[in-house]
Motif scaffolding. Structure first.
Motif, PDB file in Angstrom:
ATOM      1  N   VAL A   1       0.554  -1.386   0.551  1.00 31.40           N
ATOM      2  CA  VAL A   1      -0.004  -0.083   0.168  1.00 31.40           C
ATOM      3  C   VAL A   1       0.744   1.317  -0.004  1.00 31.40           C
ATOM      4  O   VAL A   1       2.354   1.076   0.387  1.00 31.40           O
ATOM      5  N   ARG A  56       0.214   4.931   0.665  1.00 27.90           N
ATOM      6  CA  ARG A  56      -0.093   6.063   1.444  1.00 27.90           C
ATOM      7  C   ARG A  56       0.496   7.294   1.427  1.00 27.90           C
ATOM      8  O   ARG A  56       1.670   7.390   1.109  1.00 27.90           O
ATOM      9  N   LEU A  96      -4.615  -4.961   2.253  1.00 32.52           N
ATOM     10  CA  LEU A  96      -3.719  -5.635   0.595  1.00 32.52           C
ATOM     11  C   LEU A  96      -5.453  -6.140  -0.608  1.00 32.52           C
ATOM     12  O   LEU A  96      -5.279  -6.466  -1.646  1.00 32.52           O
ATOM     13  N   ILE A 128      -5.070   5.483   0.772  1.00 26.28           N
ATOM     14  CA  ILE A 128      -4.298   4.564   0.682  1.00 26.28           C
ATOM     15  C   ILE A 128      -4.710   3.958  -0.704  1.00 26.28           C
ATOM     16  O   ILE A 128      -5.850   3.112  -0.265  1.00 26.28           O
ATOM     17  N   VAL A 157      -3.618   0.168  -3.263  1.00 26.69           N
ATOM     18  CA  VAL A 157      -2.545  -0.953  -3.695  1.00 26.69           C
ATOM     19  C   VAL A 157      -1.740  -0.693  -4.639  1.00 26.69           C
ATOM     20  O   VAL A 157      -2.319  -0.391  -5.782  1.00 26.69           O
TER      21      VAL A 157
END
Length: 417
Positions: free
Chosen positions: A38, A40, A131, A152, A154
């Motif tokens: 991830v 951020r 995830l 956030i 993936v």
């Protein structure tokens, strides 16, 4: 002084219309383990009017076109072991929050952060596996009208350019357009799919105790180095070339390895222009379309070289991209270039100023700045971005040295301010 952030609403934002269901395959690059993590970031805006409501409604409309973002990652139902996107329409996890302070009270979230980033990033509900969810978002409204969008996402679903494309689509709808100006293209099947190498042993990752720091390179310094490089070599160099060379040399001097030990700097290059013949001509591809470039030299050479020489090493590595990418696409390689080695002698750099994230405008102006947190303790990383507007120059955010080397690193970076 501490400032409290209160989360007032948590829910999924689903597409506002019916969207296709089923399973979508990802590209060879998307499925690389190096992208299964991830990223951020905080996107700081000076003012807005009911930004959480406006962005939430625009997000729901944008997900009609970008419906894979509303799905979930899942293993191949046929047992192939590859991750796919299950287009379930469940939606993006969306959090609304408020705080009583103004952006001015917290210095527009300049470093060091007065409010911890975790308070401004979306906290998933306990049943969610981060995830598995392509995107989560939090909009925090500040007193006086400022707001922060905490993201956030993936990396498997998109690269930085692809994420910016999606956010700009949300912003265009927030500004009143019925549809995004760029039509999204999934097109994962056209990305090269070279033969897989035989599986080796499981990767071994060391965990480092890396510390965070931020340093700014002035526009005057960058322009001086560019002019010097042009005078000496007859070639132009970029802001990225200057910034990454400053960072690599400063870190190499600070960690003070044996002069004969090789040090490496790795960064990812956009390869959409290398795939013009197969990607949609009108653009819109938002999947991972990047290739790792690594420059290597001895510690002694990088530590003692003139900065112009370090820039030349970086530029020589960049010049190899067409040949290396073509060979990889044709399956002509012995080692998987995406299987990276995470050691203390290696530095990984990402470049955030050219992605399009600084162009996102939900109706009240572009962000003052974007603060990325693409940090993992298994890799030394530097993120090249921009300081808050209207400041000029380049901001280098790092998570790349341990405590014993921090003071020396800070002193080296000061020399480039």
């Amino acid at each position: 002084m501490s400032f409290a952030v209160t989360r007032t609403s948590r829910s999924f934002v689903a597409p506002c219309e019916e969207t296709p269901r089923g399973s979508l395959g990802l590209s060879f690059i998307d499925r690389e383990p190096v992208f299964r993590y991830v990223v951020r970031s905080l996107h700081v805006f000076r003012h807005g009017r009911e930004p959480a409501r406006v962005i939430r409604e625009a997000l729901s409309k944008a997900l009609v076109k970008y419906y894979p973002f509303a799905g979930r990652f899942a293993d191949d139902p046929d047992g192939g072991g590859e991750v796919r996107v299950a287009c379930t329409g469940e939606g993006v996890w969306f959090v609304e929050a408020k705080t009583d302070c103004s952006l001015e009270d917290v210095k527009h979230l300049g470093p060091p952060l007065v409010i911890p980033e975790d308070a401004l990033l979306p906290m998933p509900s306990p049943e969610l596996k981060p995830l598995d969810v392509p995107l989560m978002m939090q909009v925090t409204e500040f007193a006086g009208g400022g707001f922060v969008v905490g993201l956030i996402f993936v990396h498997t679903i998109a690269d930085g350019i692809g994420l910016a494309q999606f956010l700009n689509a949300v912003a265009e709808i927030a500004c009143g357009l019925p549809n995004p100006t760029v039509e999204p293209a999934w097109s994962r099947e056209v990305i090269p799919n070279p033969p897989k190498l035989p599986p080796g042993g499981p990767p071994v990752f060391s965990s480092f105790k890396l510390l965070d720091t931020t340093a700014d390179l002035s526009a005057d310094h960058i322009n001086h180095v560019k002019a010097q490089h042009l005078e000496i070599t007859g070639q132009r160099c970029s802001t990225f070339d200057v910034a990454v060379s400053n960072l690599w040399q400063s870190r190499t001097r600070a960690i003070n390895l044996d002069p004969g030990v090789d040090v490496h700097v790795c960064f990812f290059a956009n390869t959409r222009h290398r795939l013009r013949q197969v990607l949609p001509p009108e653009g819109g591809y938002y999947g991972n379309c990047i290739y790792p470039i690594t420059a290597t030299a001895s510690s002694g050479r990088i530590a003692s070289a003139e900065l112009i020489d370090v820039i030349s090493i970086i530029r020589d590595a960049k010049a190899r991209l067409p040949d290396e990418f073509a060979k990889w696409a044709a399956g002509d390689f012995k080692d998987d270039p995406y299987e990276l080695s995470f050691t203390y002698s290696s530095l990984f750099v990402t470049y955030w100023t050219r992605l399009g994230l600084l162009d996102v405008d939900y109706g009240w102006g572009k962000p003052l700045h974007v603060i990325p947190f693409a940090y993992l303790d298994i890799m030394a990383i530097g993120i090249i971005g921009a300081p808050p507007a209207p400041q000029k120059g380049t901001r280098v955010m790092t998570h790349c040295v341990e405590k014993e080397h921090m003071q020396a690193f800070l002193e080296e970076m000061k020399g480039f301010a």
